[in-house]
Write an enzyme that holds these catalytic residues in place. Structure first.
Site, PDB file in Angstrom:
ATOM      1  N   ALA A  16      47.951  34.943  53.495  1.00 50.25           N
ATOM      2  CA  ALA A  16      48.394  33.848  52.714  1.00 50.25           C
ATOM      3  C   ALA A  16      49.603  33.949  51.900  1.00 50.25           C
ATOM      4  CB  ALA A  16      47.175  33.661  51.763  1.00 50.25           C
ATOM      5  N   GLY A  17      50.237  35.158  51.949  1.00 46.51           N
ATOM      6  CA  GLY A  17      51.348  35.260  51.122  1.00 46.51           C
ATOM      7  C   GLY A  17      52.384  34.212  51.593  1.00 46.51           C
ATOM      8  N   ARG A  21      60.549  36.879  51.149  1.00 41.98           N
ATOM      9  CA  ARG A  21      61.882  37.436  51.557  1.00 41.98           C
ATOM     10  C   ARG A  21      62.388  37.161  53.081  1.00 41.98           C
ATOM     11  NH1 ARG A  21      59.159  42.801  49.602  1.00 41.98           N
ATOM     12  NH2 ARG A  21      57.361  41.554  49.623  1.00 41.98           N
ATOM     13  N   GLY A  86      47.438  37.775  44.734  1.00 39.56           N
ATOM     14  CA  GLY A  86      47.634  39.003  45.089  1.00 39.56           C
ATOM     15  C   GLY A  86      46.630  39.449  46.165  1.00 39.56           C
ATOM     16  N   THR A  87      46.772  40.737  46.653  1.00 41.38           N
ATOM     17  CA  THR A  87      45.823  40.908  47.494  1.00 41.38           C
ATOM     18  C   THR A  87      44.334  40.869  47.460  1.00 41.38           C
ATOM     19  OG1 THR A  87      46.487  43.279  47.336  1.00 41.38           O
ATOM     20  CG2 THR A  87      47.705  42.109  49.230  1.00 41.38           C
ATOM     21  N   GLY A 147      52.906  50.987  48.543  1.00 39.22           N
ATOM     22  CA  GLY A 147      52.178  51.900  47.447  1.00 39.22           C
ATOM     23  C   GLY A 147      51.973  53.296  47.813  1.00 39.22           C
ATOM     24  N   LYS A 341      61.614  28.667  89.295  1.00 38.24           N
ATOM     25  CA  LYS A 341      60.679  28.087  88.219  1.00 38.24           C
ATOM     26  C   LYS A 341      59.534  27.558  88.810  1.00 38.24           C
ATOM     27  CE  LYS A 341      60.278  24.194  86.744  1.00 38.24           C
ATOM     28  NZ  LYS A 341      60.182  22.875  86.508  1.00 38.24           N
ATOM     29  N   ALA A 370      73.448  30.262 100.013  1.00 39.46           N
ATOM     30  CA  ALA A 370      74.233  30.197  98.833  1.00 39.46           C
ATOM     31  C   ALA A 370      74.406  28.739  98.157  1.00 39.46           C
ATOM     32  CB  ALA A 370      75.809  30.650  98.802  1.00 39.46           C
TER      33      ALA A 370
END
Ligand code: UD1
Ligand code: CA
Length: 457
Positions: A16-17, A21, A86-87, A147, A341, A370
Site C-alpha cells: 500500500a505504500g 521515490r 506504516g508497515t 533497519g 510473429k 530475401a
C-alpha cells in the site's frame, strides 16, 4: 504425543505504500523486474512456499493494483489500508479485513522481488519449532536506509532499529532487515496492538514487534540470506539494481545448466526464460517474457525474442526479431533482419534475409527468399498466409493475405501474390519484361543533341 497436522500458513504482502521515490504514476509494486511486476514476484513466492492463503494490503488509491491482485488470487484477497501509517498499521489493516487468522503468518514486502522460497521455508520452520518471531536478515555492503538487526548475546534477535531512529553505533551494524518476518498469527497480532508511532517517521513500524516479543521473554531467530536476494526497491536506481541482481543469478543458473553465453553480461533474460543444454547464445541478445529454447540452438548476436519457442537445431539471427506466437521448428534458419510473429515454421524451413512472416505458417523445407513480406493487415483485420512444404518464394515477393501457397510451388521474384497458388505450380505476378534493341543508343544521341543546342544559346 505430537500430532502431525500441518499448520495453516498465510502470507500477507504489503503493497500500500505510496512509493514516492519512484516518481511514477503507477503503483511501485507494479513496476517490473525481469518482465514480471514486483507484486507478482511476491505472490509467486507465497504460492511456492505452500501458503494456504495469500492476502495483499493495498491502498484505496490503487484500483488497478487491487484488480490485478484479485485477478490472480480471487475476490476477497485484498485488504485496503485507508492511510499509509506504516508497515505495522498495514498488517493491522489485513487483520481487520480478514478477521481471525490462525496458524503461521509470513509478512512479505511487495517491493522485494528476489527472495528465495527456501529462505521463507526456513522462517516457517523456525516459527513452527519454537521461535517467537523469525526474521530474514542479510549482511549489507551499504546498510543505508535498512533497519538494523540488533542481536542479543545468545545469538537471538533483540530488536530491529530503523535507520532513521538509530544511534551512530547502531547504524554501524551491517546485519539488516529484509522485511520478511514470520510468527504465529495470534502472537504476532497481539504484539502489533502494542506498537506505537513514537519514532522519527511517526509511523507504526512492524519491526517494533521484535523488541516487544523479546521483552516478553520470547526468543526471535534470524535466518540469513544473500544481500542480492533481498534488494528492496524504493527508487528507479534500486529497480535497476534488482534487475541486475536477477540477471546475474539467471546467467549463472543458465550456464550451470549447460548453455554457452559468449558474453554473459550482454545477454538479458526474463523471469521465465527456458533454454536447453548445448544452446549457444551470442552477445547482445534480449529475451522478453515467454521464451523457450530447446537444446542445440544457436541464437546469434543482436537478436530479440519474446513469446517464442525455438526447436532444437535451429539457428536464429544475427539481428532477428521473434515476436509472440513464433513457433520455430527443428533445424529452421532465421537470418538477419527477419521478423516473425504468430507463425509456425516447419522443420528445416529457411527465412534468411530481410523478411516479415506474420500470422500463418511455413511448411517443412520451404525457402522464403530475401525481402519477402506476409501482408497480413488490411488496415482493419489480420489475415493468414500459409506456405506449403518445400515451396520456394522468390525474393522481394509480397504475399497478400489471406492466401495459400501449395506444397512445392514456386513464386517468381518480385511477385505480388493475391490469389492462392496450387501445389507444384509456378506463379509470377509482376509486369512482363520487355526489350527494345538499340534503344539506349538512340536515347543517348538525342539527349546529347538537345544539350548542345541549349548550351549554344
Ligand atoms: C522496511 C523496514 C526496514 C527494512 C526494509 C527492507 C519497516 C518499518 N522498515 O523499510 O526495516 O530494512 O523495509 O526493504 O518495516 N507499506 C504499506 N503500508 C504502509 C507502509 C508501507 O503497505 O503504510 C508497504 C510498502 O508498499 C512496501 C513495504 O510496506 O511494499 C515496505 O515499506 P517501505 O516504506 O518501503 O519500508 P522501508 O522504509 O523500505
Ligand atoms: Ca522498501
Amino acid at each position: 504425543m505430537a500430532t502431525n497436522i500441518p499448520t495453516a500458513r498465510t502470507a500477507i504482502i504489503l503493497a500500500a505504500g505510496k512509493g514516492m521515490r519512484m516518481k511514477s504514476a503507477m503503483p511501485k509494486v507494479m513496476h517490473a523486474v525481469a518482465g514480471k511486476a514486483m507484486i507478482d514476484w511476491s505472490i509467486d513466492l507465497a504460492l511456492s512456499v505452500e501458503c494456504d492463503r495469500t492476502l495483499v494490503v493495498c491502498s484505496p488509491g490503487q484500483p488497478d493494483l487491487k484488480a490485478h491482485v484479485e485477478a490472480r488470487l480471487g475476490p476477497g484477497t485484498v485488504a485496503l489500508q485507508e492511510r499509509q501509517l506504516g508497515t505495522g498499521d498495514a498488517v493491522r489493516a489485513a487483520r481487520q479485513a480478514f478477521g481471525s487468522l490462525s496458524g503461521t503468518v509470513v509478512v512479505l514486502y511487495g517491493d522485494t522481488p528476489l527472495i528465495r522460497p527456501e529462505s521463507v521455508r526456513s522462517l516457517f520452520e523456525a516459527v513452527e519449532a519454537d521461535a517467537t518471531l523469525g526474521v530474514l536478515g542479510f549482511e549489507a555492503a551499504e546498510p543505508g536506509g535498512y533497519g538494523r538487526l540488533i542481536m542479543a548475546g545468545d545469538a537471538s534477535l533483540s530488536r530491529i532499529i530503523e535507520a532513521k531512529d538509530a544511534t551512530a553505533e547502531e547504524r554501524a551494524v551491517t546485519l539488516c532487515n529484509s522485511g520478511v518476518m514470520a510468527g504465529r498469527a495470534d502472537k504476532l497480532f497481539a504484539l502489533l496492538e502494542r506498537v506505537t508511532n513514537d519514532n522519527a517517521k511517526g509511523e507504526f513500524y512492524l519491526t517494533d514487534i521484535v523488541g516487544l516479543a523479546k521483552s516478553d521473554g520470547g526468543t526471535n531467530q534470524v535466518v540469513v540470506c544473500e544481500e542480492a536476494d533481498v534488494l528492496g526497491v524504493n527508487s528507479r536506481i534500486q529497480l535497476a539494481e534488482a534487475n541486475a541482481a536477477f540477471q546475474a543469478r539467471k546467467r549463472s543458473n543458465i550456464m550451470a545448466s549447460g548453455v554457452t553465453l559468449l558474453a554473459p553480461e550482454t545477454v538479458f533474460f526474463s523471469h521465465d526464460t527456458e533454454i536447453g543444454p548445448d544452446t549457444i547464445v551470442e552477445p547482445n541478445v534480449v529475451f522478453g517474457p515467454g521464451v523457450k529454447i530447446d537444446e542445440n540452438v544457436q541464437i546469434k548476436a543482436f537478436s530479440q525474442l519474446e513469446g517464442a519457442h525455438v526447436s532444437s537445431g535451429a539457428v536464429v539471427g544475427p539481428y532477428a526479431r521473434l515476436r509472440p506466437g513464433s513457433e520455430i521448428g527443428p533445424d529452421v534458419r532465421i537470418g538477419n533482419f527477419v521478423e516473425t510473429k504468430n507463425v509456425r515454421l516447419g522443420q528445416g524451413a529457411k527465412i534468411n534475409h530481410l523478411s516479415y512472416a506474420g500470422d500463418g505458417s511455413v511448411g517443412a523445407g520451404a525457402n522464403i527468399g530475401a525481402g519477402t513480406i506476409f501482408c497480413n493487415y488490411d488496415g482493419f483485420e489480420k489475415h493468414e498466409t500459409h506456405v506449403g512444404a518445400g515451396a520456394f518464394v522468390g525474393s522481394n515477393s509480397a504475399l497478400v493475405a489471406p492466401v495459400r501457397v501449395g506444397d512445392g510451388a514456386y513464386i517468381g521474384s518480385g511477385s505480388v501474390i493475391t490469389k492462392d497458388v496450387s501445389a507444384d505450380a509456378l506463379s509470377v505476378a509482376r509486369a512482363r519484361q520487355i526489350e527494345r534493341a538499340g534503344w539506349a543508343v538512340t536515347y543517348r544521341s538525342s539527349m546529347q543533341a538537345k544539350k548542345e543546342n541549349t548550351s549554344g544559346e
